[in-house]
Design an enzyme around this catalytic site. Structure first.
Site: not given
Ligand code: NAD
Length: 268
Positions: A155, A159
């Site tokens: 990744h 991450k």
């Molecule tokens: P990122 O850090 O770019 O985004 C996370 C966002 O959540 C940030 O903008 C942060 O400010 C926001 N956030 C944090 N606390 C919050 C709250 N209390 N209220 C509202 N917003 C809040 O990360 P990302 O790459 O977008 O990934 C996010 C999560 O999704 C991670 O856990 C990642 O591993 C997961 N993910 C899952 C999949 C899937 O297919 N399920 C795919 C990609 C990423």
């Protein structure tokens, strides 16, 4: 009638793709979205955050403004998601959880919430990856008992958890099929004098580099041949589109704890 959806964590990498996917989905109406308190993206137009022009809905930190949603989609952080679950329980809202990295105990909390509201926990919402889980089950059943099983994942540099939730789920599917306890047979990385490979183990290897969206391979290796099952994601839109599919499916489901195999009808 369209399913009303709110996106939690709009300014994140996934949040931006989720906004775009929700706007493009013909059976979904995007009614709003949240950002974390103190975020510089508070009160921003959702469409502008996603880079596709204003749509007239602004980001909020006040969840009461999201009460019109039928389903919330959450790709944020572990702590934030655990708070969002409580809010959804209080307000009887369905929830798609894409956040990864939960401990076994936290998963139990999420499962318990499924007794009150419909929720999908999906460490990977891509359709291809969920089909891969099914293929792993078939492969493990056929050759898992006598092959060496190793899981590789790569990744992007940002991450935060390792191995990925998807890699762990791959290991879980294989271990369950073979009647092994993943907590006992998982080997996370190797270094130094490791001795010969214990055939009951399932190995995990992780790479973090650049902008890799997500790659996963399971090796089933014997002497003389090996089978590799690989999935490569080239755009986060695949996860966002899968999340929309989950939200649409969940809008008609009763309270319960579900995964993408339920959403895609891949369970026996
Ligand atoms: P990122 O850090 O770019 O985004 C996370 C966002 O959540 C940030 O903008 C942060 O400010 C926001 N956030 C944090 N606390 C919050 C709250 N209390 N209220 C509202 N917003 C809040 O990360 P990302 O790459 O977008 O990934 C996010 C999560 O999704 C991670 O856990 C990642 O591993 C997961 N993910 C899952 C999949 C899937 O297919 N399920 C795919 C990609 C990423």
């Amino acid at each position: 009638m369209k399913v009303k959806v709110a996106i939690l964590g709009c300014s994140g990498r996934m949040g931006r793709n989720l906004i775009q996917a929700a706007i493009e989905h013909k059976s979904i109406e995007l009614i709003g979205g949240s950002v974390r308190k103190g975020s510089s993206f508070e009160n921003f137009d959702l469409g502008e955050i996603a880079g596709i022009g204003a749509i007239g809905h602004k980001t909020t930190t006040d969840y009461q403004t999201l009460l019109a949603a039928d389903v919330l989609i959450d790709f944020t952080s572990i702590a934030a998601t655990l708070e969002h679950i409580q809010w959804c329980k209080q307000h009887n809202k369905a929830l798609v959880i894409g956040t990864t990295g939960f401990s076994d105990q936290q998963v139990e909390t999420i499962k318990a919430a499924g007794e009150h509201i419909p929720l999908v926990l999906a460490p990977n919402t891509s359709v291809g990856v969920n089909l891969l889980f099914k293929l792993l089950e078939i492969t493990a059943k056929a050759i898992g008992d006598y092959t060496d099983i190793e899981i590789f994942e790569a990744h992007h540099r940002f991450k935060k958890d390792a191995p990925s939730g998807t890699a762990v789920k791959m290991g879980q599917v294989i271990a369950d099929t073979l009647g092994r306890d993943l907590n006992k047979v998982a080997v996370y990385g190797r270094e130094g004098i490791t001795d010969e490979r214990d055939p009951s183990t399932i190995g995990f290897a992780t790479v973090r580099a650049g902008d890799i969206v997500g790659e996963h391979t399971a090796y089933f290796a014997d002497i003389g041949e090996r089978l590799e099952l690989t999935h490569k994601a080239s755009s986060r839109m695949t996860f966002a589109l899968g999340a929309m599919r989950a939200a649409f499916w969940l809008s008609e489901a009763p309270a319960g704890y579900y995964d993408m195999q339920d959403v895609l009808g891949l369970k026996d």
